[in-house]
Enzyme design. Structure first.
Site, PDB file in Angstrom:
ATOM      1  N   HIS A 122       4.821   1.042 -10.079  1.00 41.62           N
ATOM      2  CA  HIS A 122       5.533   2.320 -10.270  1.00 41.62           C
ATOM      3  C   HIS A 122       6.989   2.123 -10.676  1.00 41.62           C
ATOM      4  CE1 HIS A 122       2.194   4.623  -8.844  1.00 41.62           C
ATOM      5  NE2 HIS A 122       2.214   4.113  -7.628  1.00 41.62           N
ATOM      6  N   ASP A 157      -5.537   0.201  -9.930  1.00 39.74           N
ATOM      7  CA  ASP A 157      -5.009   0.919  -8.761  1.00 39.74           C
ATOM      8  C   ASP A 157      -5.341   2.406  -8.960  1.00 39.74           C
ATOM      9  OD1 ASP A 157      -2.602   0.456  -6.510  1.00 39.74           O
ATOM     10  OD2 ASP A 157      -2.634   2.480  -7.363  1.00 39.74           O
ATOM     11  N   HIS A 159      -3.544   4.905  -8.452  1.00 42.41           N
ATOM     12  CA  HIS A 159      -2.399   5.646  -8.991  1.00 42.41           C
ATOM     13  C   HIS A 159      -2.070   5.142 -10.403  1.00 42.41           C
ATOM     14  CE1 HIS A 159      -1.955   5.706  -4.537  1.00 42.41           C
ATOM     15  NE2 HIS A 159      -1.802   6.992  -4.792  1.00 42.41           N
ATOM     16  N   ASP A 244      -6.864   0.955  -3.631  1.00 45.21           N
ATOM     17  CA  ASP A 244      -6.817   2.336  -3.136  1.00 45.21           C
ATOM     18  C   ASP A 244      -7.730   3.315  -3.878  1.00 45.21           C
ATOM     19  OD1 ASP A 244      -5.144   2.019  -5.305  1.00 45.21           O
ATOM     20  OD2 ASP A 244      -3.324   2.694  -4.275  1.00 45.21           O
TER      21      ASP A 244
HETATM   22 ZN   LIG Z   1      -1.815   2.905  -5.614  1.00 45.44          ZN
END
Ligand SMILES: [Zn+2]
Length: 340
Positions: A122, A157, A159, A244
Site C-alpha cells: 500500500h 493479497d 486488498h 487475507d
Molecule cells: Zn491485505
C-alpha cells in the site's frame, strides 16, 4: 529445476510490534509461519538481510517522505498506520529483505520467500498507509530491472496494492497484475485502470465481488493471469502473497481456501519454471488469521522445496464461480491489450 531447500529471508527485528497491542498486523503472524516450517519439517534455509540502501529505496519513494518517516518519532501516518521510533529502521530492513530475496532468486535461479514485516504494497511514493511504510516489492522490482528486461508482479493479497499499482502505472517493463476484493480498503484498482502512456495495458486489475473464492480465482488464472504472463514473457515473477483472501480471514469476505491459494501459487511457479528459468519470489503482505496464513505460506514453501504437501483449511464455498462477472469484465477490458 526445483530446489530441494527453500530459501527464505527473515530477521528477528521483523518480530517487533508496529501497530500496537491487539492489532491484526502482529508479530505472531510471522512466528506462526516459522513454527509451521519447523513442525512440518520443511527443508528451509534462512537468508539474513541487511537494511536496504537508501538509493534503492529512492527509486520508489521521495526523499521528503523518507525524511518524514525517519524523523517522525511516535504517532500515526493515518488511522491504520502507526509509527514507532524504530519504524524507519524496521521498514528499511524489510525493504532490504526483499532485495536479499530477489538477489538470491537471481543468482541461484530458485524460488525465494521474503517473510517480511512490515508489509509494503500500500505504500505510495509520498506516504505510508494500510500498515505499510516502504513498498518492499516495488523497491525489489526496480532493482531487478537494472539486471533484467521485464519483471511481472502478481498481487494476490485481498486488498488492491495501490502503492505498487501507482509506482508502475506508466511502465511497460514492469507488469502489475492484482486480484482483490472490490469495495474494501483501499478502494482503488477498478478493472478499467489499465495503465497510462507507455504503460497502458501493463496494469491488470481484477476486482472481485465478495464471496469470490476458488472457482473465481481459477477462472481469473486461466482466462487472464496466465495468458497475460505468457504473452508478457517476464524475466522474473514476484508475488505479493497476502493470506487475507482466505475464507478464515477476519478483514475480508473473499473465500479462497488454502488449497486454492496453493493451486494459484503453484501455477505461477510452474509458468516461471517454464518461461523464466524458475526466477520467482514471494513477498509476504497481509493475512490476519494466523493459522490460515501459516497454512497458505507454509504450504507454498513446501511446494517450492519440491515436496507434495497437504493444506489444512480446505473448505470450498465458491464452486460456481461467484465472481464470473468480475472476471468477464476484466477479461473484456484486457482483451484490448492482450490476446485472451
Ligand atoms: Zn491485505
Amino acid at each position: 529445476m526445483r530446489a530441494d531447500t527453500v530459501k527464505f529471508v527473515h530477521h528477528e527485528d521483523y518480530l517487533k510490534p508496529t501497530q500496537g497491542p491487539g492489532h491484526p498486523e502482529c508479530p505472531e503472524r510471522l512466528e506462526a509461519i516459522i513454527s509451521y516450517m519447523e513442525q512440518n519439517d520443511i527443508d528451509a534455509e534462512r537468508i539474513l538481510p541487511e537494511p536496504a540502501e537508501k538509493d534503492d529505496v529512492l527509486r520508489v519513494h521521495s526523499s521528503e517522505y523518507l525524511d518524514l518517516l525517519r524523523n517522525f518519532g511516535r504517532g500515526r501516518l493515518d488511522m491504520d498506520t502507526a509509527v514507532y521510533p524504530y519504524t524507519y529502521e524496521m521498514a528499511m530492513l524489510a525493504a532490504g529483505g526483499g532485495m536479499a530475496a530477489v538477489r538470491n532468486m537471481l543468482d541461484r535461479r530458485e524460488p525465494t520467500f521474503a517473510l517480511l514485516r512490515p508489509p509494503g504494497h500500500h505504500a505510495t511514493r509520498d506516504m505510508g498507509m494500510g500498515f505499510c511504510y516502504i513498498n518492499n516489492i516495488a523497491v525489489a522490482a526496480e532493482w531487478l530491472r537494472k539486471k533484467l528486461g521485464r519483471v511481472a508482479i502478481v498481487d494476490i493479497d485481498v486488498h488492491h496494492g495501490n502503492g505498487t499499482n501507482d509506482t508502475f502505472l506508466d511502465r511497460p517493463d514492469i507488469l502489475y497484475i492484482s486480484t482483490h476484493e472490490w469495495g474494501i480498503y483501499p478502494g482503488t484498482g477498478p478493472a478499467v485502470q489499465t495503465g497510462t502512456g507507455m504503460g497502458d495495458g501493463y496494469t491488470v486489475n481484477i476486482p472481485m465481488c465478495g464471496q469470490s473464492g476458488d472457482a473465481t480465482f481459477r477462472a481469473a488464472m486461466e482466462k487472464i493471469i496466465l495468458p497475460v504472463l505468457s504473452q508478457f514473457k517476464p524475466d522474473a515473477i514476484l508475488i505479493s502473497l497476502g493470506g487475507d483472501a482466505h475464507y478464515m480471514d477476519p478483514l475480508s469476505s473473499l473465500t479462497l481456501s488454502s488449497g486454492g491459494y496453493l493451486d494459484t501459487v503453484t501455477a505461477i511457479a510452474k509458468l516461471a519454471e517454464e518461461t523464466c528459468e524458475n526466477r520467482w519470489a514471494a513477498f509476504l503482505e497481509g493475512g490476519y488469521n494466523i493459522r490460515a496464513l501459516a497454512d497458505v505460506v507454509g504450504s507454498c514453501m513446501a511446494m517450492a522445496s519440491g515436496r507434495k504437501t497437504e493444506t489444512c483449511y480446505n473448505e470450498v464455498s465458491d464452486t460456481e464461480t461467484v465472481g464470473a462477472d468480475s472476471v468477464s469484465e476484466a477479461r473484456a477490458i484486457q482483451s484490448g491489450h492482450w490476446d485472451l
